[in-house]
Design an enzyme around this catalytic site. Structure first.
Site, PDB file in Angstrom:
ATOM      1  N   HIS A 109      32.885  43.505  34.747  1.00  0.00           N
ATOM      2  CA  HIS A 109      34.261  43.029  34.538  1.00  0.00           C
ATOM      3  C   HIS A 109      34.858  43.626  33.252  1.00  0.00           C
ATOM      4  CE1 HIS A 109      37.150  39.525  35.680  1.00  0.00           C
ATOM      5  NE2 HIS A 109      37.805  40.633  35.333  1.00  0.00           N
TER       6      HIS A 109
ATOM      7  N   GLU B 109      30.297  34.954  37.245  1.00  0.00           N
ATOM      8  CA  GLU B 109      30.308  35.783  36.039  1.00  0.00           C
ATOM      9  C   GLU B 109      30.038  34.909  34.816  1.00  0.00           C
ATOM     10  OE1 GLU B 109      33.935  38.006  35.795  1.00  0.00           O
ATOM     11  OE2 GLU B 109      33.630  38.993  37.727  1.00  0.00           O
TER      12      GLU B 109
ATOM     13  N   ILE C 241      49.547  46.609  38.586  1.00  0.00           N
ATOM     14  CA  ILE C 241      48.370  47.483  38.485  1.00  0.00           C
ATOM     15  C   ILE C 241      48.301  48.411  39.690  1.00  0.00           C
ATOM     16  CG2 ILE C 241      45.857  47.549  38.344  1.00  0.00           C
ATOM     17  CD1 ILE C 241      45.964  44.901  36.840  1.00  0.00           C
TER      18      ILE C 241
ATOM     19  N   ARG D  41      39.489  40.607  42.000  1.00  0.00           N
ATOM     20  CA  ARG D  41      38.671  39.404  42.042  1.00  0.00           C
ATOM     21  C   ARG D  41      37.733  39.480  43.239  1.00  0.00           C
ATOM     22  NH1 ARG D  41      40.503  39.280  37.790  1.00  0.00           N
ATOM     23  NH2 ARG D  41      41.468  37.578  36.601  1.00  0.00           N
TER      24      ARG D  41
ATOM     25  N   GLY E  59      37.619  45.633  33.244  1.00  0.00           N
ATOM     26  CA  GLY E  59      38.984  46.093  33.459  1.00  0.00           C
ATOM     27  C   GLY E  59      39.906  45.958  32.259  1.00  0.00           C
TER      28      GLY E  59
END
Length: 331
Positions: free
Chosen positions: A285, A265, A155, A236, A287
């Site tokens: 979150h 979460e 990434i 994270r 992504g």
């Protein structure tokens, strides 16, 4: 097989082409999020194969010991939320494709969206416009600024490419081996971690959360950032020292943050400091949460189920369980 799927919030998986791979199986999909052991044990009591959506639900020893019919957990990517040792003891195979060579382009794209949104104050400007205000501040452009990539994996490499396309100077800090890869790709490695945090206008974190990387970004690191700088975390929350980001933002170094990940979460606490700072952009979150990304991920996950059903499990992260299952079958 009896298959259970947890945490499919919007009942998306049934609408994907790859869901057809589960034809012939009995599939139950749960759309809410539950972590309570008693509730999960009741829901999953007849489950033979359990499908997880990333790390949304922890599968730990107290639950595993109450699921005698469970034989397979199928998911994708890392698995810090699964008690692998107990799975092995209970005879549960954990199949998890690590998708070598394939980055999460969804996560990379969201990262870049957060960079632009934060630097140009897009969410804040939009909220102000809806409230009847016309322009509430002046943002910053990206061209000729320095983009710092902390962790040059799949990434990180993709995000570095986006930075190059926006005419940014890309600086990389990572493990020695990946620093060499960054240099080979034409990017400049930082001379030190200190220099990295001091020089960058935007820093984006791209590391897996393991013991070696937990709290790798310290309060001292953040204090070295420019008052005009932005830090982005789509990896994270545990990569950053506890409370360090909130305290750093309050102190003015860095001046901005954009985060997609949190210590707990789903985050339900509307009083969370990051949600109430005008210089922070937050997303829940997102992504990997795109239809395209889901199709890629769940093709792997459902293929793992069918491989198990055919007697040839794949991507097994606890191979010792294969011998114990064989012994139970033929013993």
């Amino acid at each position: 097989m009896n298959i259970s799927i947890l945490d499919d919030y919007f009942d998306t998986l049934r609408t994907l082409p790859c869901f057809a791979k589960l034809a012939g199986h009995s599939v139950t999909v749960w759309n809410d999020h539950v972590q309570d052991t008693d509730t999960l044990a009741e829901r999953l009591r007849d489950t033979e194969a359990l499908v997880l959506i990333r790390e949304r639900t922890k599968i730990l020893k107290p639950l595993l010991e109450r699921l005698p019919k469970l034989k397979l957990i199928s998911q994708r990517s890392v698995y810090p939320h699964i008690d692998i040792e107990t799975c092995t003891k209970q005879g549960v195979i954990v199949s998890s494709s690590q998708h070598p060579g394939t980055p999460s382009y969804g996560a990379a794209e969201l990262t870049w969206g957060l960079v632009i949104a934060a630097m140009r104050q897009i969410p804040q400007q939009m909220a102000a416009l809806k409230a009847g205000q016309w322009q509430i501040g002046v943002g910053s452009s990206l061209r000729e600024k320095t983009l710092g990539i902390y962790g040059y994996g799949r990434i990180g490499q993709a995000v570095a490419g986006y930075g190059r396309a926006f005419d940014m100077n890309v600086l990389v800090w990572a493990r020695p081996a990946t620093l060499e890869q960054a240099r080979a790709d034409g990017y400049m490695p930082a001379n030190s971690k200190r220099e990295f945090f001091e020089q960058c206008d935007v820093i984006s974190l791209h590391m897996r959360l393991v013991e070696a990387t937990r709290h790798i970004v310290t309060a001292a690191d953040l204090a070295r950032m420019k008052p005009s700088a932005l830090i982005v975390n789509t990896s994270r929350a545990g990569l950053i020292e506890p409370n360090a980001l909130v305290n750093a933002l309050r102190a003015g170094r860095p001046g901005m943050a954009a985060v997609d990940v949190f210590e707990e979460e789903p985050l339900r606490d509307t009083a969370h400091p990051l949600l109430n700072m005008p210089n922070v952009v937050c997303t829940p979150h997102l992504g990997y949460v795109s239809r395209d990304e889901y199709e890629i991920q769940f093709t792997d996950i459902f293929d793992q189920i069918n491989a198990y059903a055919a007697g040839s499990p794949t991507n097994v992260v606890n191979p010792d369980v294969l011998q114990s299952q064989a012994l139970r079958t033929h013993g």
